[in-house]
Design an enzyme around this catalytic site. Structure first.
Site, PDB file in Angstrom:
ATOM      1  N   GLU A  44       0.096  -1.143   5.755  1.00  0.00           N
ATOM      2  CA  GLU A  44       1.097  -0.630   6.685  1.00  0.00           C
ATOM      3  C   GLU A  44       0.848   0.833   7.021  1.00  0.00           C
ATOM      4  O   GLU A  44       1.101   1.265   8.154  1.00  0.00           O
ATOM      5  CB  GLU A  44       2.498  -0.794   6.070  1.00  0.00           C
ATOM      6  N   ASP A  67       0.822  -1.212   0.000  1.00  0.00           N
ATOM      7  CA  ASP A  67       0.000   0.000   0.000  1.00  0.00           C
ATOM      8  C   ASP A  67       0.854   1.260   0.000  1.00  0.00           C
ATOM      9  O   ASP A  67       2.033   1.245   0.376  1.00  0.00           O
ATOM     10  CB  ASP A  67      -0.960   0.009   1.182  1.00  0.00           C
TER      11      ASP A  67
END
Length: 556
Positions: free
Chosen positions: A228, A161
């Site tokens: 994350e 991400d």
């Protein structure tokens, strides 16, 4: 197409600590070098400084000899073109993670884009994808099975991400944020620094080795989370549990994830490997009091009471702490080995066992905001809210205070301090005190409530000696000196990281966790903001680093 190698700037030695502090916060290359710690660089002394290896662990360069193609293959023109396509293809897939996404990825359509990235990765790196699992739908766990079941596996990590691009800033980008545009030197796009560069670098290196018939002795696990940037509980949290269920607690030899990078200072190149992370606790203080018309106010409204609390908190900063065994003392010990380091810091490092010299270092660090929080818990009043109308007394107001907990302190001690101040304010204004939903005492004028919004304990410190530290250090020396042609001493140094990475979910698996991005600070810019970009030679260096690291780390 050509790639220039080696240092991009020459001349005066650069002061490292503004950038080092940024690396500690983000694990990324976000600020321009330049900073206040001038004592590290005066005139170069006549005699070289040679600390003991116990103070700053030093290793010899590790030169690959396993019969695989030389790392220079990654610098050839044909491969550079391929590598540009590899990274650009990943940047073009906008795997943004947002606050308040659903805890179940199947219940939030914004996660669907990760399936596109998966297909791209599987198609682009087919040999590595021969043994890959999906964990909690979008987490990826690759396994390259080792020949020896007696050796503990190694984990390489990155996350899929990226932080969202603010739509209002799109027109400020030199090139569209999800274009992966390459101008012959720089590649632009969200994720080029954080952290699709390491994700793709790991896969490029692994694919190349597998294409040459590589079978490691040690099993290699490649773990890619997908959230994350929003705490990592859906991705790394589930992946770590999956790995623990399969292999058991303390079953992993070592972990390498994103982290701090490489800085050039005082005649040396310093790869900074974060061996500790600060903890985190966010505390919310809420005041509930009687409302009414603002023409007849009490001496202190609810907002005024919170202002008093804030004043008390900010007037009571956390105390700095440092001992001769701390990570930060070791960082400075390594900086003192640079050819052009200052005599004063060398004298301090040579006498760290003496409390007088240790206090000197504490005073130096504590004197400037850029270095203070290596040895001190920080607090920041970041959010405040109260009141709905200018002529109405606020019935409810709250403030949120963020703390990054020193590696020598605990989350509990930070909470206890906040509770102590809340108790004093409640008693002063005759308020009841409520601690995490439990009434501590009652008051006549309302309530003050203290709650935890989020917390993570300080990370265990990872070793800076032994097999894997020596591999990290030795590979750094060979890659930066022999392959990338930096004509400088390469000194691998430990660092405290201010921010938190996905490794916070992996503490049960190993005590050897290293947070490191093998990228020179001048080769990356603007993570998390407009015009995020990577100098492509830096990405190629990242691929080379993983290629050589895997050859050494995968053996007994």
């Amino acid at each position: 197409m050509s790639i220039s190698l080696g240092p991009s700037e020459h001349g005066q030695p650069k002061k490292p600590w503004a950038w080092v502090a940024a690396a500690a916060v983000y694990g990324l290359l976000e600020l321009t070098v330049g900073g206040p710690v001038a004592f590290l660089a005066s005139k170069a002394p006549e005699a070289a400084f040679h600390p003991s290896s116990a103070v700053c662990p030093l290793s010899e360069p590790l030169i690959p000899s396993g019969g695989f193609r030389d790392s220079s293959q990654f610098l050839e023109e044909d491969y550079v073109k391929q590598s540009v396509d590899f990274l650009a293809g990943a940047i073009k897939i906008p795997t943004q993670s947002f606050d308040e996404m659903a805890s179940d990825p199947l219940k939030d359509d914004r996660f669907n884009i990760f399936a596109d990235l998966h297909q791209y990765l599987f198609d682009t790196f087919p040999l590595t994808a021969e043994n890959v699992e999906k964990v909690n739908t979008y987490g990826l766990l690759y396994t390259v099975k080792g020949s020896s079941s007696s050796l503990k596996p190694l984990i390489l990590m990155a996350h899929q991400d990226v932080v969202p691009v603010n739509p209002e800033t799109v027109d400020q980008w030199e090139h569209p944020p999800f274009s992966g545009f390459y101008d012959g030197e720089w590649m632009y796009g969200r994720g080029t620094i954080d952290t699709k560069n390491t994700l793709i670098g790991i896969l490029e290196a692994t694919e190349s080795l597998l294409g040459q018939g590589w079978q490691p002795e040690r099993t290699i696990l490649i773990s890619f989370g997908f959230d994350e940037e929003v705490e990592g509980k859906r991705g790394a949290g589930k992946l770590s549990s999956h790995i623990e269920q399969r292999y058991g607690k303390n079953s992993i030899e070592a972990i390498v994830d994103e982290g701090s990078g490489v800085t050039e200072s005082y005649g040396a190149l310093f790869p900074l490997v974060s061996t500790a992370e600060k903890g985190l606790i966010d505390i919310k203080y809420s005041v509930e009091v009687q409302g009414g018309h603002s023409s007849m106010p009490p001496d202190h409204t609810g907002i005024g009471i919170l202002a008093d609390l804030i004043l008390k908190l900010e007037a009571d900063p956390f105390k700095p702490y440092l001992d001769s065994e701390s990570v930060t003392a070791q960082t400075y010990s390594c900086f003192a080995t640079a050819p052009e380091a200052d005599d004063e810091i060398r004298e301090i490092v040579a006498h760290l066992g003496d409390s007088k010299y240790l206090q000197k270092l504490i005073d130096i660090l504590n004197a400037d905001r850029a270095t203070r929080f290596f040895i001190q818990t920080s607090q920041a009043v970041d959010v405040i809210s109260g009141g709905v109308k200018i002529n109405a007394l606020p019935e409810h107001a709250f403030v949120k205070v963020d703390h990054r907990v020193s590696v020598d302190e605990t989350v509990q001690s930070v909470w206890d301090r906040g509770l102590r101040h809340a108790k004093g304010i409640a008693q002063k204004y005759d308020l009841g005190l409520v601690e995490s939903g439990k009434v501590v005492f009652d008051g006549m004028m309302g309530n003050l409530t203290i709650d935890v919004s989020d917390w993570t304990e300080t990370a265990p410190k990872s070793p800076t000696s032994g097999k894997f530290w020596d591999i990290l250090s030795g590979v750094n020396k060979h890659v930066f000196n022999s392959v990338l042609k930096y004509d400088l001493p390469v000194i691998t140094a430990p660092l405290v990281m201010f921010g938190n990475t996905d490794t916070a979910n992996y503490w049960n698996l190993t005590s050897s966790i290293y947070r490191y991005t093998p990228l020179q600070e001048s080769d990356g810019a603007n993570a998390h903001t407009v015009n995020e970009k990577i100098r492509f030679r830096g990405h190629l260096g990242t691929v080379i680093w993983y290629y050589e690291f895997l050859q050494f780390a995968s053996t007994s």
